[in-house]
Design a protein around this motif. Structure first.
Motif, PDB file in Angstrom:
ATOM      1  N   ASN A  88       6.450 -11.429   9.988  1.00  0.00           N
ATOM      2  CA  ASN A  88       5.463 -11.254   8.914  1.00  0.00           C
ATOM      3  C   ASN A  88       4.390 -12.331   8.956  1.00  0.00           C
ATOM      4  N   SER A  89       4.788 -13.568   9.220  1.00  0.00           N
ATOM      5  CA  SER A  89       3.791 -14.637   9.270  1.00  0.00           C
ATOM      6  C   SER A  89       2.882 -14.483  10.497  1.00  0.00           C
ATOM      7  N   LEU A  90       3.443 -14.042  11.623  1.00  0.00           N
ATOM      8  CA  LEU A  90       2.617 -13.810  12.809  1.00  0.00           C
ATOM      9  C   LEU A  90       1.659 -12.631  12.608  1.00  0.00           C
ATOM     10  N   SER A  91       2.125 -11.607  11.929  1.00  0.00           N
ATOM     11  CA  SER A  91       1.267 -10.458  11.646  1.00  0.00           C
ATOM     12  C   SER A  91       0.088 -10.863  10.759  1.00  0.00           C
ATOM     13  N   LEU A  92       0.386 -11.642   9.724  1.00  0.00           N
ATOM     14  CA  LEU A  92      -0.686 -12.126   8.849  1.00  0.00           C
ATOM     15  C   LEU A  92      -1.652 -13.012   9.627  1.00  0.00           C
ATOM     16  N   ALA A  93      -1.122 -13.936  10.428  1.00  0.00           N
ATOM     17  CA  ALA A  93      -1.985 -14.819  11.216  1.00  0.00           C
ATOM     18  C   ALA A  93      -2.863 -14.005  12.163  1.00  0.00           C
ATOM     19  N   GLY A 109       2.116  -5.260   8.541  1.00  0.00           N
ATOM     20  CA  GLY A 109       3.284  -6.086   8.239  1.00  0.00           C
ATOM     21  C   GLY A 109       3.564  -6.133   6.752  1.00  0.00           C
ATOM     22  N   ALA A 110       4.652  -6.805   6.420  1.00  0.00           N
ATOM     23  CA  ALA A 110       5.134  -6.817   5.030  1.00  0.00           C
ATOM     24  C   ALA A 110       4.235  -7.606   4.087  1.00  0.00           C
ATOM     25  N   TRP A 111       3.503  -8.572   4.610  1.00  0.00           N
ATOM     26  CA  TRP A 111       2.631  -9.384   3.763  1.00  0.00           C
ATOM     27  C   TRP A 111       1.241  -8.772   3.725  1.00  0.00           C
ATOM     28  N   SER A 112       1.154  -7.589   3.131  1.00  0.00           N
ATOM     29  CA  SER A 112      -0.118  -6.865   3.091  1.00  0.00           C
ATOM     30  C   SER A 112      -0.147  -5.941   1.884  1.00  0.00           C
ATOM     31  N   LEU A 113      -1.330  -5.511   1.518  1.00  0.00           N
ATOM     32  CA  LEU A 113      -1.458  -4.530   0.437  1.00  0.00           C
ATOM     33  C   LEU A 113      -0.921  -3.170   0.880  1.00  0.00           C
TER      34      LEU A 113
END
Length: 136
Positions: A7-12, A126-130
């Motif tokens: 999730n952190s890599l997807s956000l980055a 990813g999970a950290w998204s709207l």
């Protein structure tokens, strides 16, 4: 790979891709006349309309990547936009030999960005998204 790292890599990844497009889009707004002239110099028709489309794609696409809202569609639109722009503005095969190296680097950098955008389109934000929040 554990979910937290994924999730952190997807956000980055989304943020870094947006970092390429958002300043370019804002630059087109603040330097609109120059953008129109640059598009016209490539021989493209309707350069003012092209500039408006380019700045809208870059700004709205970046905001979608940053927020993770409509990420797959935004990534596809940005990928197509980048691919098309590469052929018109980084045509290394059509420039003098002393300019080919840098132009070729820019062309293939854009092709790599297209690859990253297509991966994002395939796998989502990813999970950290709207997008993920809407699914819940």
């Amino acid at each position: 790979m554990n979910d937290k790292l994924q999730n952190s890599l997807s956000l980055a990844g989304r943020l870094l891709l947006a970092l390429l497009f958002l300043p370019a889009g804002i630059g087109k707004v603040t330097g609109f006349a120059g953008t129109v002239a640059y598009i016209a110099s490539a021989g493209l028709p309707l350069p003012a309309l092209g500039a408006v489309i380019a700045l809208a794609v870059e700004i709205l696409g970046s905001l979608a990547l940053i927020s993770g809202f409509g990420t797959r569609l935004a990534a596809l639109v940005l990928a197509v936009f980048t691919l098309v722009a590469s052929f018109f503005f980084h045509a290394f095969w059509a420039v003098p030999a002393d300019q080919q190296y840098v132009t070729q680097l820019l062309f293939f950098k854009n092709i790599a960005v297209v690859g990253g955008l297509l991966t994002l389109a395939a796998w989502g934000a990813g999970a950290w998204s709207l997008d993920a929040q809407r699914k819940r």
